[in-house]
Write a protein that holds these residues in place. Structure first.
Motif, PDB file in Angstrom:
ATOM      1  N   ASP A  11       0.798  -1.356  -0.127  1.00 49.94           N
ATOM      2  CA  ASP A  11      -0.074  -0.005   0.221  1.00 49.94           C
ATOM      3  C   ASP A  11       0.881   1.001  -0.156  1.00 49.94           C
ATOM      4  N   GLU A  12       2.534   1.128   0.166  1.00 49.43           N
ATOM      5  CA  GLU A  12       3.383   2.116   0.320  1.00 49.43           C
ATOM      6  C   GLU A  12       3.715   2.676  -0.916  1.00 49.43           C
ATOM      7  N   LYS A  13       3.168   3.295  -2.032  1.00 49.19           N
ATOM      8  CA  LYS A  13       4.000   3.534  -2.913  1.00 49.19           C
ATOM      9  C   LYS A  13       5.501   3.309  -3.110  1.00 49.19           C
ATOM     10  N   GLU A  14       6.164   4.497  -2.121  1.00 49.57           N
ATOM     11  CA  GLU A  14       7.784   4.512  -2.808  1.00 49.57           C
ATOM     12  C   GLU A  14       8.597   3.774  -2.371  1.00 49.57           C
ATOM     13  N   ILE A  15       7.480   2.233  -1.576  1.00 46.13           N
ATOM     14  CA  ILE A  15       7.763   0.708  -1.064  1.00 46.13           C
ATOM     15  C   ILE A  15       8.032   0.488  -2.940  1.00 46.13           C
ATOM     16  N   ARG A  16       7.065   0.200  -3.560  1.00 45.68           N
ATOM     17  CA  ARG A  16       6.656  -0.431  -4.684  1.00 45.68           C
ATOM     18  C   ARG A  16       7.370  -0.482  -6.191  1.00 45.68           C
ATOM     19  N   ASP A  17       7.824   1.311  -5.600  1.00 43.92           N
ATOM     20  CA  ASP A  17       8.429   1.614  -6.578  1.00 43.92           C
ATOM     21  C   ASP A  17      10.475   2.013  -6.997  1.00 43.92           C
ATOM     22  N   LEU A  18      10.363   1.272  -5.133  1.00 37.10           N
ATOM     23  CA  LEU A  18      11.774   1.020  -5.383  1.00 37.10           C
ATOM     24  C   LEU A  18      11.998  -0.615  -5.476  1.00 37.10           C
ATOM     25  N   ILE A  19      11.476  -1.190  -5.003  1.00 42.51           N
ATOM     26  CA  ILE A  19      10.979  -2.490  -5.147  1.00 42.51           C
ATOM     27  C   ILE A  19      10.906  -2.380  -7.220  1.00 42.51           C
ATOM     28  N   GLY A  20      10.086  -2.403  -7.350  1.00 44.65           N
ATOM     29  CA  GLY A  20      10.374  -1.771  -8.544  1.00 44.65           C
ATOM     30  C   GLY A  20      10.784  -1.832  -9.968  1.00 44.65           C
ATOM     31  N   ILE A  21      11.995  -0.595  -9.189  1.00 45.40           N
ATOM     32  CA  ILE A  21      13.212   0.109  -9.832  1.00 45.40           C
ATOM     33  C   ILE A  21      14.419  -1.333  -9.300  1.00 45.40           C
ATOM     34  N   TYR A  22      14.617  -2.226  -8.911  1.00 45.70           N
ATOM     35  CA  TYR A  22      15.198  -3.478  -8.684  1.00 45.70           C
ATOM     36  C   TYR A  22      15.469  -4.158  -9.372  1.00 45.70           C
ATOM     37  N   LEU A  23      13.993  -4.184  -9.234  1.00 43.76           N
ATOM     38  CA  LEU A  23      13.594  -5.522 -10.214  1.00 43.76           C
ATOM     39  C   LEU A  23      13.734  -6.030 -12.011  1.00 43.76           C
ATOM     40  N   ASP A  24      13.592  -4.211 -12.252  1.00 43.32           N
ATOM     41  CA  ASP A  24      13.263  -3.796 -13.781  1.00 43.32           C
ATOM     42  C   ASP A  24      14.875  -3.779 -13.806  1.00 43.32           C
ATOM     43  N   ASN A  25      15.502  -2.660 -13.690  1.00 45.06           N
ATOM     44  CA  ASN A  25      16.204  -3.154 -13.773  1.00 45.06           C
ATOM     45  C   ASN A  25      17.348  -4.538 -13.723  1.00 45.06           C
ATOM     46  N   ASP A  26      16.645  -5.637 -13.213  1.00 44.67           N
ATOM     47  CA  ASP A  26      17.719  -6.790 -13.070  1.00 44.67           C
ATOM     48  C   ASP A  26      16.358  -7.916 -14.104  1.00 44.67           C
ATOM     49  N   GLY A  27      15.974  -7.245 -15.332  1.00 42.78           N
ATOM     50  CA  GLY A  27      15.385  -7.271 -16.367  1.00 42.78           C
ATOM     51  C   GLY A  27      13.634  -8.487 -16.312  1.00 42.78           C
ATOM     52  N   TYR A  28      13.191  -8.259 -15.177  1.00 43.73           N
ATOM     53  CA  TYR A  28      11.998  -8.466 -14.451  1.00 43.73           C
ATOM     54  C   TYR A  28      11.246  -7.261 -15.141  1.00 43.73           C
ATOM     55  N   LYS A  29       9.668  -8.246 -15.462  1.00 43.05           N
ATOM     56  CA  LYS A  29       8.909  -7.586 -16.131  1.00 43.05           C
ATOM     57  C   LYS A  29       7.776  -7.604 -14.678  1.00 43.05           C
ATOM     58  N   VAL A  30       7.261  -6.388 -14.290  1.00 43.30           N
ATOM     59  CA  VAL A  30       6.606  -5.606 -13.391  1.00 43.30           C
ATOM     60  C   VAL A  30       5.584  -5.162 -12.889  1.00 43.30           C
ATOM     61  N   ILE A  31       4.761  -5.804 -12.537  1.00 40.39           N
ATOM     62  CA  ILE A  31       2.872  -4.453 -11.740  1.00 40.39           C
ATOM     63  C   ILE A  31       2.953  -4.981 -11.070  1.00 40.39           C
ATOM     64  N   LYS A  32       2.238  -3.418 -10.396  1.00 35.91           N
ATOM     65  CA  LYS A  32       1.988  -3.069  -8.640  1.00 35.91           C
ATOM     66  C   LYS A  32       0.793  -3.084  -9.052  1.00 35.91           C
ATOM     67  N   ALA A  33       0.745  -3.234  -7.049  1.00 33.06           N
ATOM     68  CA  ALA A  33      -0.572  -3.117  -6.721  1.00 33.06           C
ATOM     69  C   ALA A  33      -0.655  -3.115  -5.428  1.00 33.06           C
ATOM     70  N   SER A  34      -1.899  -2.599  -4.726  1.00 33.84           N
ATOM     71  CA  SER A  34      -1.952  -1.708  -3.817  1.00 33.84           C
ATOM     72  C   SER A  34      -2.536  -2.271  -3.012  1.00 33.84           C
ATOM     73  N   ASN A  35      -3.071  -3.785  -3.099  1.00 33.38           N
ATOM     74  CA  ASN A  35      -3.418  -3.651  -1.688  1.00 33.38           C
ATOM     75  C   ASN A  35      -4.075  -5.450  -2.472  1.00 33.38           C
ATOM     76  N   GLY A  36      -4.241  -6.269  -1.602  1.00 31.22           N
ATOM     77  CA  GLY A  36      -4.818  -7.375  -2.040  1.00 31.22           C
ATOM     78  C   GLY A  36      -6.064  -7.777  -3.170  1.00 31.22           C
ATOM     79  N   LEU A  37      -7.262  -7.032  -2.921  1.00 31.11           N
ATOM     80  CA  LEU A  37      -7.867  -7.322  -3.361  1.00 31.11           C
ATOM     81  C   LEU A  37      -7.383  -6.863  -5.250  1.00 31.11           C
ATOM     82  N   GLU A  38      -6.852  -5.564  -5.301  1.00 28.67           N
ATOM     83  CA  GLU A  38      -6.418  -5.131  -6.738  1.00 28.67           C
ATOM     84  C   GLU A  38      -5.238  -5.965  -6.920  1.00 28.67           C
TER      85      GLU A  38
END
Length: 231
Positions: A11-38
């Motif tokens: 639910d914290e955008k900053e954490i989603r974005d931080l993780i996303g940057i590292y995963l993206d830089n390592d070649g993964y496709k990243v999808i983000k959601a802010s809660n369990g329902l999403e």
């Protein structure tokens, strides 16, 4: 080769974005959601290879989301939480998670955990020779190729970690494995005496396999030594 897809749920955008940057830089496709329902909505539309799932979220928390995901999906799930107490860890693993990372975390360590889980999951789904791909123990059938477990005609849904443990014991029938040996073989990490992780997983496997988990037919306890599956 297609990129592996990671679903980051926090639910914290900053954490989603931080993780996303590292995963993206390592070649993964990243999808983000802010809660369990999403996250559940994403899984209806997208093929996901691994989920990073925060516990404390609004609308639907990570525990409930994990249980719902495990009803019909077996990709690795790594739980993220600001809580480090043993009970929170055990609860996360009990709901079907494969690993648990406490915030604040080192992004490089998280990335290493992601790679480890994906390697294990991919290895279990790689085609092997047919003679080595099916293990039958009484009514229990383990198919390594399809990652399926059945008791009689009933399909048993196991998490990747649960499957790893069952497969380890089944392919070494008659051999007793200590809790320490199981942990270090499956998790590839040093075992700490106070860690209940293996016992939690064994209990969950028994609950799924057995009609009465208090009288296990498949995974036997050798008191003071460890666990085994008999011939």
């Amino acid at each position: 080769m297609d990129k592996e897809t990671i679903l980051v749920v926090d639910d914290e955008k900053e954490i989603r974005d931080l993780i996303g940057i590292y995963l993206d830089n390592d070649g993964y496709k990243v999808i983000k959601a802010s809660n369990g329902l999403e996250a559940l909505n994403v899984l209806e539309k997208e093929d996901v290879d691994l989920i990073l799932l925060d516990i404390m979220m609004p609308n639907m928390d990570g525990m409930e989301a994990c249980m719902k995901i495990r009803q019909d999906k077996n990709m690795p799930i790594i739980m993220l939480s600001a809580k480090s107490e043993d009970m929170d860890k055990i609860m996360g693993l009990t709901t079907g998670a494969d690993d648990y990372v406490t915030k604040p975390f080192n992004p490089l360590e998280l990335l290493a955990r992601v790679k480890s889980q994906l390697r294990r999951y991919t290895k279990l789904n790689v085609k092997t020779e047919k003679s080595d791909s099916i293990i039958e123990i009484g009514d229990l059938t383990i198919d390594v190729n399809s990652h399926e477990v059945r008791v009689g005609d009933r399909e048993v849904k196991l998490t990747p970690r649960e499957f790893d443990i069952l497969f380890l014991l089944a392919r070494n029938r008659g051999m007793v494995f200590s809790i320490e040996k199981i942990y270090e073989t499956i998790w590839k990490e040093e075992f700490f005496e106070s860690d209940n992780t293996v016992m939690v997983h064994i209990r969950k496997i028994r609950e799924k396999l057995e009609s009465d988990s208090r009288k296990p037919q498949y995974i036997k306890t050798v008191w003071g030594v460890g666990y085994k599956i008999e011939n």
